[in-house]
Design an enzyme around this catalytic site. Structure first.
Site, mmCIF file in Angstrom:
data_model
loop_
_atom_site.group_PDB
_atom_site.id
_atom_site.type_symbol
_atom_site.label_atom_id
_atom_site.label_comp_id
_atom_site.label_asym_id
_atom_site.label_seq_id
_atom_site.Cartn_x
_atom_site.Cartn_y
_atom_site.Cartn_z
ATOM 1 N N THR A 70 58.043 73.756 -7.934
ATOM 2 C CA THR A 70 56.808 73.262 -8.561
ATOM 3 C C THR A 70 57.097 72.842 -10.001
ATOM 4 O O THR A 70 56.711 71.768 -10.448
ATOM 5 C CB THR A 70 55.713 74.354 -8.528
ATOM 6 O OG1 THR A 70 55.492 74.733 -7.167
ATOM 7 C CG2 THR A 70 54.413 73.866 -9.128
ATOM 8 N N GLN A 179 62.805 71.352 0.925
ATOM 9 C CA GLN A 179 62.907 71.726 2.349
ATOM 10 C C GLN A 179 64.177 71.181 2.996
ATOM 11 O O GLN A 179 64.422 71.433 4.169
ATOM 12 C CB GLN A 179 61.678 71.239 3.126
ATOM 13 C CG GLN A 179 60.379 71.934 2.743
ATOM 14 C CD GLN A 179 60.326 73.410 3.168
ATOM 15 O OE1 GLN A 179 61.172 73.910 3.918
ATOM 16 N NE2 GLN A 179 59.335 74.131 2.672
ATOM 17 N N SER A 197 64.451 74.804 -4.781
ATOM 18 C CA SER A 197 63.940 76.140 -5.052
ATOM 19 C C SER A 197 64.798 77.203 -4.370
ATOM 20 O O SER A 197 65.122 77.058 -3.184
ATOM 21 C CB SER A 197 62.503 76.215 -4.513
ATOM 22 O OG SER A 197 61.927 77.434 -4.870
ATOM 23 N N HIS A 199 64.112 80.315 -3.484
ATOM 24 C CA HIS A 199 63.544 81.250 -2.496
ATOM 25 C C HIS A 199 63.432 80.660 -1.097
ATOM 26 O O HIS A 199 63.018 81.334 -0.155
ATOM 27 C CB HIS A 199 62.206 81.830 -2.984
ATOM 28 C CG HIS A 199 61.042 80.900 -2.958
ATOM 29 N ND1 HIS A 199 60.226 80.783 -1.869
ATOM 30 C CD2 HIS A 199 60.538 80.059 -3.890
ATOM 31 C CE1 HIS A 199 59.258 79.906 -2.129
ATOM 32 N NE2 HIS A 199 59.448 79.457 -3.362
ATOM 33 N N THR A 235 65.594 82.018 -23.285
ATOM 34 C CA THR A 235 66.727 82.806 -22.787
ATOM 35 C C THR A 235 66.952 82.513 -21.312
ATOM 36 O O THR A 235 66.029 82.690 -20.498
ATOM 37 C CB THR A 235 66.425 84.311 -22.960
ATOM 38 O OG1 THR A 235 66.098 84.535 -24.326
ATOM 39 C CG2 THR A 235 67.606 85.171 -22.550
ATOM 40 N N CYS A 321 51.199 76.646 1.025
ATOM 41 C CA CYS A 321 50.590 76.166 -0.224
ATOM 42 C C CYS A 321 49.269 75.454 -0.003
ATOM 43 O O CYS A 321 48.573 75.147 -0.934
ATOM 44 C CB CYS A 321 51.528 75.214 -0.941
ATOM 45 S SG CYS A 321 53.138 75.902 -1.173
HETATM 46 N N1 PMP Z 1 58.067 71.347 -2.594
HETATM 47 C C1 PMP Z 1 58.200 71.646 -1.302
HETATM 48 C C2 PMP Z 1 58.626 70.560 -0.339
HETATM 49 C C3 PMP Z 1 57.959 72.948 -0.853
HETATM 50 O O1 PMP Z 1 58.088 73.237 0.445
HETATM 51 C C4 PMP Z 1 57.579 73.938 -1.790
HETATM 52 C C5 PMP Z 1 57.307 75.365 -1.352
HETATM 53 N N2 PMP Z 1 56.322 75.495 -0.399
HETATM 54 C C6 PMP Z 1 57.453 73.574 -3.136
HETATM 55 C C7 PMP Z 1 57.714 72.275 -3.502
HETATM 56 C C8 PMP Z 1 57.073 74.584 -4.186
HETATM 57 O O2 PMP Z 1 58.179 75.400 -4.440
HETATM 58 P P1 PMP Z 1 58.118 76.689 -5.375
HETATM 59 O O3 PMP Z 1 57.418 77.732 -4.574
HETATM 60 O O4 PMP Z 1 59.533 77.014 -5.636
HETATM 61 O O5 PMP Z 1 57.393 76.307 -6.621
#
Ligand code: PMP
Length: 383
Positions: A70, A179, A197, A199, A235, A321
């Site tokens: 994001t 993705q 990202s 995670h 930092t 989301c």
């Molecule tokens: N872009 C895409 C294509 C995603 O799948 C996601 C996570 N659902 C995000 C952005 C947002 O990522 P983050 O949770 O790391 O902010």
């Protein structure tokens, strides 16, 4: 537990957790400090960044760490817009983006930028003719995701680059690769900016990066101190960065072999679920097997998710989301509101097992048949 929500987030792998632990414990210095503890941290930061750069074939100074995709998307789109507003105010994106891209575009529109949404064909592929027509002299940015988060539709970025740059060499290309990374091979050089990202690839939450080609200038969104980076002062979160580096290394192993295995699981699910005539499979020839989207036309997806959750089986409605909304991606491809309102996303990983999928399918059938029965009975009583 059967976890089938890997596209929403992944658990942290043991190896990554080990790195997170060790670096938190053993590297207490601020990487911006000049004393030996700071230097020790700064060296690790450099090594971790070099490892990521080598994995993706880019330079270490082209990596800007962020809290996740994001933030990377914000840094890219708003950064380009503010740095180039004198050259033009036109931005192009697709109808298959993550909600964060649309939120940023809405903001940019509110401050005077013009946003165009390129069409796609019925398979989800970007309409190249439409893209060509949309590009103008004042088009400063094209942002198209590498893999769509809801249906897993993959776009040919190299081709998109050729079209964009042929029409306007100065137009900057951004891709949300969140993705795609760890699932399919990506080439950062197909674009000028890319978001990812940690995670989503068995790394910790709260870390990701923006790839920024050294040719691109961005206006910073955050101001502060620290020598590490002009765009992200402060930092550096070294334990998270070292963990991200480890996660990137583990994610980019045997991609094709893993994808073949996941494809078998995906096909098994599709074959089993297809026997229900009121479930539609939202899959096109460009969908990657890790993401499987279906529409339960007669059942509310939330009811089904909660029924399955009782068996400790977890997956999402369209995306984590945008839960509760119409699926914008299903609308963009099938243009059917009921289909877009009734979607669930099953997302697989190379850690998924055949045994898990067999159990999932058995319980799926039982719970789905129960819910359908309840709805049928209710309809009869109402009649
Ligand atoms: N872009 C895409 C294509 C995603 O799948 C996601 C996570 N659902 C995000 C952005 C947002 O990522 P983050 O949770 O790391 O902010």
């Amino acid at each position: 537990m059967i976890y089938l929500d890997y596209s929403a987030t992944t658990p942290v792998s043991y190896e990554v957790l080990d790195t997170l632990n060790k670096v938190t414990k053993d590297f207490v210095g601020n990487a911006n400090s000049i004393h030996s503890l700071g230097v020790k941290s700064s060296e690790l930061l450099e090594n971790a960044t070099k490892q990521i750069a080598d994995i993706f074939g880019i330079f270490p100074n082209e990596i800007v760490y962020t809290s996740g995709a994001t933030e990377a998307n914000n840094m890219a789109l708003i950064g380009v817009a503010l740095a180039n507003h004198k050259k033009g105010k036109h931005i192009i994106t697709s109808k298959l983006e993550h909600p964060s891209i649309y939120a940023i575009c809405d903001y940019l529109k509110s401050i005077g930028f013009e946003i165009s949404y390129v069409n796609n064909d019925e398979e989800g592929l970007i309409d190249f003719d439409d893209l060509k027509k949309l590009i103008r002299k004042d088009t400063i940015l094209v942002s198209i995701c590498a893999v769509n988060s809801e249906l897993g539709i993959r776009q040919p970025l190299k081709m998109i680059r050729q079209i964009v740059k042929k029409e306007n060499m100065a137009t900057i290309i951004h891709s949300d690769m969140t993705q795609a990374i760890g699932k399919v091979a990506v080439n950062f050089r197909d674009v000028d900016l890319a978001s990812m990202s940690g995670h989503k690839i068995f790394g910790p939450k709260g870390i990701g990066f923006l790839y920024k080609s050294s040719m691109v200038k961005l206006t910073p969104l955050i101001y502060g101190s620290g020598k590490s980076n002009d765009l992200k002062p402060g930092t550096p979160p070294l334990p998270l960065i070292a963990s991200l580096s480890k996660a990137c290394r583990l994610a980019n192993v045997d991609l094709e072999k893993r994808e073949r295995f996941i494809n078998l699981l995906n096909e098994k699910i599709v074959a089993s679920i297809s026997k229900h005539s009121d479930i539609l499979i939202n899959k096109t020839k460009y969908s990657i097997p890790q993401i499987l989207n279906i529409s339960l036309m007669k059942v509310m997806p939330e009811s089904f998710i909660h029924a399955m959750e009782k068996h400790e089986i977890y997956f999402s409605t369209n995306t984590a989301c945008s839960s509760g909304d119409l699926s914008s991606s299903v609308m963009a491809i099938y243009n059917d509101k009921t289909r877009a309102k009734h979607t669930i996303r099953i997302s697989l990983s190379y850690t998924s097992t055949t045994d898990e999928i067999n159990k999932f399918l058995k319980i799926f059938d039982e719970e789905y048949t129960k819910l359908r029965g309840l709805i049928n009975n209710k309809t009869k009583v109402e009649m």
